[in-house]
Motif scaffolding. Structure first.
Motif, PDB file in Angstrom:
ATOM      1  N   ARG A   1      34.682  50.373  34.218  1.00  0.00           N
ATOM      2  CA  ARG A   1      35.013  49.369  33.216  1.00  0.00           C
ATOM      3  C   ARG A   1      35.141  50.055  31.868  1.00  0.00           C
ATOM      4  NH1 ARG A   1      30.188  45.738  35.852  1.00  0.00           N
ATOM      5  NH2 ARG A   1      31.388  44.985  37.637  1.00  0.00           N
TER       6      ARG A   1
ATOM      7  N   LEU B   1      34.315  50.265  28.759  1.00  0.00           N
ATOM      8  CA  LEU B   1      33.248  49.776  27.891  1.00  0.00           C
ATOM      9  C   LEU B   1      32.584  50.967  27.208  1.00  0.00           C
ATOM     10  CD1 LEU B   1      31.650  47.242  30.418  1.00  0.00           C
ATOM     11  CD2 LEU B   1      32.999  46.657  28.383  1.00  0.00           C
TER      12      LEU B   1
ATOM     13  N   PRO C   1      36.853  40.259  34.420  1.00  0.00           N
ATOM     14  CA  PRO C   1      36.459  41.000  33.222  1.00  0.00           C
ATOM     15  C   PRO C   1      35.668  42.250  33.560  1.00  0.00           C
ATOM     16  CG  PRO C   1      35.070  39.044  33.518  1.00  0.00           C
ATOM     17  CD  PRO C   1      36.159  38.962  34.551  1.00  0.00           C
ATOM     18  N   PRO C   2      35.712  43.232  32.636  1.00  0.00           N
ATOM     19  CA  PRO C   2      36.571  43.301  31.451  1.00  0.00           C
ATOM     20  C   PRO C   2      38.021  43.563  31.846  1.00  0.00           C
ATOM     21  CG  PRO C   2      35.393  45.359  31.720  1.00  0.00           C
ATOM     22  CD  PRO C   2      34.854  44.432  32.772  1.00  0.00           C
TER      23      PRO C   2
END
Length: 267
Positions: A77, A79, A181-182
């Motif tokens: 992800r 992030l 998500p994300p």
């Protein structure tokens, strides 16, 4: 490539995680004994983390020379570093922080706060794969790839009817507008995943039953990405009874899950 596809069913999620952990801890020392190292691709998600926790909690954990195990990730992800939703953070918490890994053998994706773009991060991971490739290839020799399967049949961050699942040239892709998500992610492509000697998909929950049934019945991988999984020697689906609800009896392993012979028949 092998066409062998089996669903191996366990009653509950904890039993499933422990059984996969047991198999892993028996298999990896044999791989290291033959090749002087083992190369594993990790996954995220509830069951991916549960398996790593079960490995860490096993009394046989230290039978593995963890300094000789290479770790990669199927997807990540996009992030910031240290975000608890990142797959690498979850893996470190569940297992890697508790064993004697060689930091040089651990290969996380770049984080969103690393000062690079999503596309640059995909290219960087592709180059990392190439830097550790065997025989001048584009990626390492993977011994085991762990995967989860989503309710829609997605694997890694390859989603149904998206261009990512159809990518045949690149080894790593940037994913935008993810249906879960994300919305930005990084992922290995199917060709890289399928280069592994063994693919172990760990699937649990009634919400996965339809996707698993379609996968084992041979659906189009464009519509059900998990149906495109085909490891070079084995593609195994370790599932709980809820996830197996729509799998025909003919596609379920008849019962033999673990024997001493099985520990060596894949080398």
């Amino acid at each position: 490539m092998s066409n062998e596809r089996r669903a191996i069913v366990h009653s509950t999620k904890p039993e499933l995680a422990k059984a996969v952990a047991k198999r892993f801890l028996s298999k990896v020392p044999h791989i290291i004994a033959e090749f002087d190292e083992a190369t594993v691709v990790l996954t995220g998600g509830t069951m991916g983390q549960a398996v790593l926790e079960a490995i860490n909690g096993s009394p046989k954990r230290d039978a593995v020379d963890w300094s000789l195990v290479n770790f990669w990730w199927g997807d990540e992800r996009w992030l910031p570093a240290g975000d608890p939703e990142r797959n690498d953070v979850q893996a470190r918490k569940a297992l890697l922080d508790h064993v004697s890994v060689d930091a040089a053998r651990v290969h996380p994706y770049a984080a969103s706060d690393a000062g690079v773009s999503l596309d640059d991060a995909a290219e960087a991971y592709s180059q990392e794969l190439a830097n550790h490739a065997a025989r001048s290839g584009k990626y390492p020799n993977f011994d085991i790839v762990f995967l989860g399967v989503g309710p829609d049949g997605h694997i890694a961050s390859l989603f149904p009817e998206r261009e990512g699942i159809r990518e045949t040239e690149r080894t790593v892709i940037a994913v935008r507008n993810s249906p879960k998500p994300p919305n930005e992610r990084l992922s290995l492509t199917l060709r890289v995943i399928n280069s592994s000697v063994r693919i172990w998909a760990v699937v649990a929950g009634s919400d996965k039953a339809s996707a698993l049934g379609l996968t084992l019945a041979g659906a189009s991988y464009n519509e059900v990405p998990a149906a495109g999984l085909e490891g070079r020697r084995k593609t195994l689906f370790f599932v709980d009874s809820d996830a197996a609800a729509q799998v025909p009896d003919s596609l379920i392993d008849p019962g033999e899950f673990w024997t001493s012979a099985d520990s060596t028949d894949e080398h």
